[in-house]
Write an enzyme that holds these catalytic residues in place. Structure first.
Site, short mmCIF file in Angstrom:
data_model
loop_
_atom_site.label_atom_id
_atom_site.label_comp_id
_atom_site.label_asym_id
_atom_site.label_seq_id
_atom_site.Cartn_x
_atom_site.Cartn_y
_atom_site.Cartn_z
N HIS A 253 8.00 2.45 23.59
CA HIS A 253 8.67 3.49 24.55
C HIS A 253 7.97 4.49 25.34
O HIS A 253 8.21 5.20 26.21
CB HIS A 253 9.95 3.94 24.07
CG HIS A 253 10.92 2.98 24.11
ND1 HIS A 253 11.43 2.18 25.18
CD2 HIS A 253 11.57 2.01 22.93
CE1 HIS A 253 12.49 1.34 24.89
NE2 HIS A 253 12.46 1.00 23.60
N LYS B 204 6.61 -3.29 28.47
CA LYS B 204 7.44 -2.20 28.96
C LYS B 204 6.86 -1.43 30.01
O LYS B 204 6.63 -2.09 31.19
CB LYS B 204 7.91 -1.11 27.80
CG LYS B 204 8.84 -1.83 26.89
CD LYS B 204 9.36 -1.04 25.68
CE LYS B 204 10.30 -1.73 25.00
NZ LYS B 204 10.03 -1.81 23.54
N SER C 139 14.85 4.86 20.81
CA SER C 139 15.05 4.20 22.03
C SER C 139 16.59 4.69 22.35
O SER C 139 17.03 4.44 23.27
CB SER C 139 15.10 2.75 22.15
OG SER C 139 15.79 2.19 20.97
C1 LIG Z 1 10.15 -3.01 22.39
C2 LIG Z 1 9.61 -2.54 21.17
C3 LIG Z 1 8.70 -3.53 20.42
C4 LIG Z 1 8.77 -4.69 20.66
O1 LIG Z 1 7.57 -4.91 21.99
P1 LIG Z 1 7.60 -6.34 22.32
O2 LIG Z 1 5.89 -6.40 22.95
O3 LIG Z 1 8.34 -6.49 23.48
O4 LIG Z 1 7.53 -7.35 21.14
C5 LIG Z 1 8.49 -2.80 19.39
N1 LIG Z 1 8.54 -1.46 18.68
C6 LIG Z 1 9.21 -0.66 19.73
C7 LIG Z 1 9.41 0.79 19.11
C8 LIG Z 1 9.81 -1.16 20.90
O5 LIG Z 1 10.52 -0.35 21.53
#
Ligand SMILES: *Cc1c(COP(=O)(O)O)cnc(C)c1O
Length: 394
Positions: free
Chosen positions: A210, A241, A182
């Site tokens: 992501h 996301k 990220s």
């Molecule tokens: C955003 C993210 C998560 C968490 O996802 P949520 O559904 O918001 O709990 C887990 N792993 C990665 C790599 C992320 O970027």
């Protein structure tokens, strides 16, 4: 007791603030989208994970409403006690079809999916080999598991090979990586990871949070990008996301792995089932993905355009195969100045600096979306130029 504890917390909080690390939240007075309303002022949002622009999609809102009308507001139970609805099974099937996997298990969030994936599957006889830049939820999940821990430098295949060698006398080996990291926006080198896993007899898990919806020609994630659909044992991901941005997580992969998670995964066994409205909208979202990959086309074109124009203007951007564009500023204090001034220009971006990124690697992270129009991207680029002129005097 509390007076002493309160004094302790006040001091800790003051220290956080003094270090410039205190997190203040901005309050959004509109739906999430390319344009948002903050303090009554219109701004362009370049720091959401709303990669496909689905967070305010009318069809998903309709589907969520229809789902609530048909199946109610909440489930008020965990699945192993009260069961789940037909909708939950349909969504699990949609996710399996999307990734070309055998079965899928839903969670309230990907944080839970990652928190609950290791401990039921592996024991102290086994090894987890994890990328150093993996997401916090993977780190926490690994901590909850008794398996031996090995760590390799971010996307460093020589180091991964060393760690795989070191783990050879374990019973089972699992290599774990984020699909997209990220902070840099780089995609994990899954082709090489897979090859090494084959060579050293290991399984592979990719967190597609992501990358799902974004990476690969039709957004099927890193397994599409590297032609490894259905080849990786475990994928985890989020519905929070690209996939609409509401809530929900999942683990998808080999049938027996998912079966075992249904028996033993604690965030599945001891936490509520996803709400019907979100599940119904999730199903509609995957239908949209099946119908067309126009959103992916637009997102990829937007990202290419943004990076190309920024480079033409002389900005130092990390190469990206995702929707995350790291504009390198290097100096921590300066990165905060950039972010604040960009905000004054009505552009929301986030400045990241040590310890979130390595020392002297401060950057502005720009997250491009299919919701952005060309004029939004141009406004962002113009704001960068103006802010640079103010800060650097050139
Ligand atoms: C955003 C993210 C998560 C968490 O996802 P949520 O559904 O918001 O709990 C887990 N792993 C990665 C790599 C992320 O970027």
């Amino acid at each position: 007791m509390y007076d002493k504890f309160q004094a302790y917390l006040q001091k800790e909080l003051a220290d956080i603030e003094a270090a410039g690390l205190y997190k203040n939240e901005r309050i959004i007075e509109s739906a999430q989208g390319a344009e948002i309303l903050v303090k009554g002022k219109k701004c362009l949002n370049f720091c959401a994970n709303n990669y496909l622009g689905l967070a305010d999609n009318p069809e998903l809102i309709e589907a969520a409403k229809a789902g609530m009308d048909a199946r109610g507001y909440g489930m008020a139970s965990v699945r192993f006690i009260c069961g789940c609805q037909d909708l939950h099974k349909q969504l699990e099937k949609k996710i399996s079809d999307f990734f070309g996997t055998e079965d899928t298990i839903l969670y309230a969030a990907c944080f839970d999916a990652n928190g609950g994936v290791f401990e039921p599957l592996l024991t102290a006889d086994d090894a987890i080999i994890s990328d150093a830049l993996n997401h916090a939820s993977i780190i926490d999940g690994v901590r909850l598991c008794k398996a031996q821990r090995f760590r390799y430098k971010n996307a460093d295949m020589a180091d991964l090979e060393e760690q795989l060698k070191a783990a050879q006398n374990c019973r089972f080996r699992l290599v774990v990586t984020d699909g997209v990291f990220s902070m840099d926006g780089n995609v994990c080198p899954l082709d090489k990871i897979y090859e090494l896993a084959q060579k050293y007899d290991a399984m592979v898990m990719v967190d597609e949070s992501h990358s799902a919806g974004v990476v690969g020609k039709t957004g099927r994630g890193v397994t599409e990008r590297y032609n490894l659909r259905g080849q990786v044992e475990i994928l985890t991901g989020t519905l929070g996301k690209a996939f609409g941005g509401a809530m929900g997580g999942f683990t998808t992969g080999r049938k027996e792995i998912i079966d075992m998670l249904r028996q033993r995964s604690r965030p599945y066994l001891f936490s509520n089932s996803m709400a019907p409205g979100l599940v119904a909208a999730g199903i509609r979202m995957f239908e949209l993905m099946e119908e067309s990959s126009a959103l992916q086309d637009k997102l990829h074109a937007n990202t290419d355009y943004f990076l190309r124009r920024m480079k033409e203007e002389g900005f130092d951007c990390k190469p990206s195969e995702s929707a995350i564009c790291a504009v390198m500023i290097y100096d921590a204090a300066k990165s905060q100045k950039y972010a604040a001034k960009m905000q004054e220009e009505g552009i929301f971006v986030t400045g990241f600096y040590y310890p979130v990124v390595p020392k002297d690697q401060a950057r502005i992270r720009v997250q491009v979306s299919a919701a952005h129009e060309k004029e939004h991207l141009d406004k962002c680029i113009e704001a960068f130029k103006k802010v640079r002129a103010e800060i650097e005097g050139k």
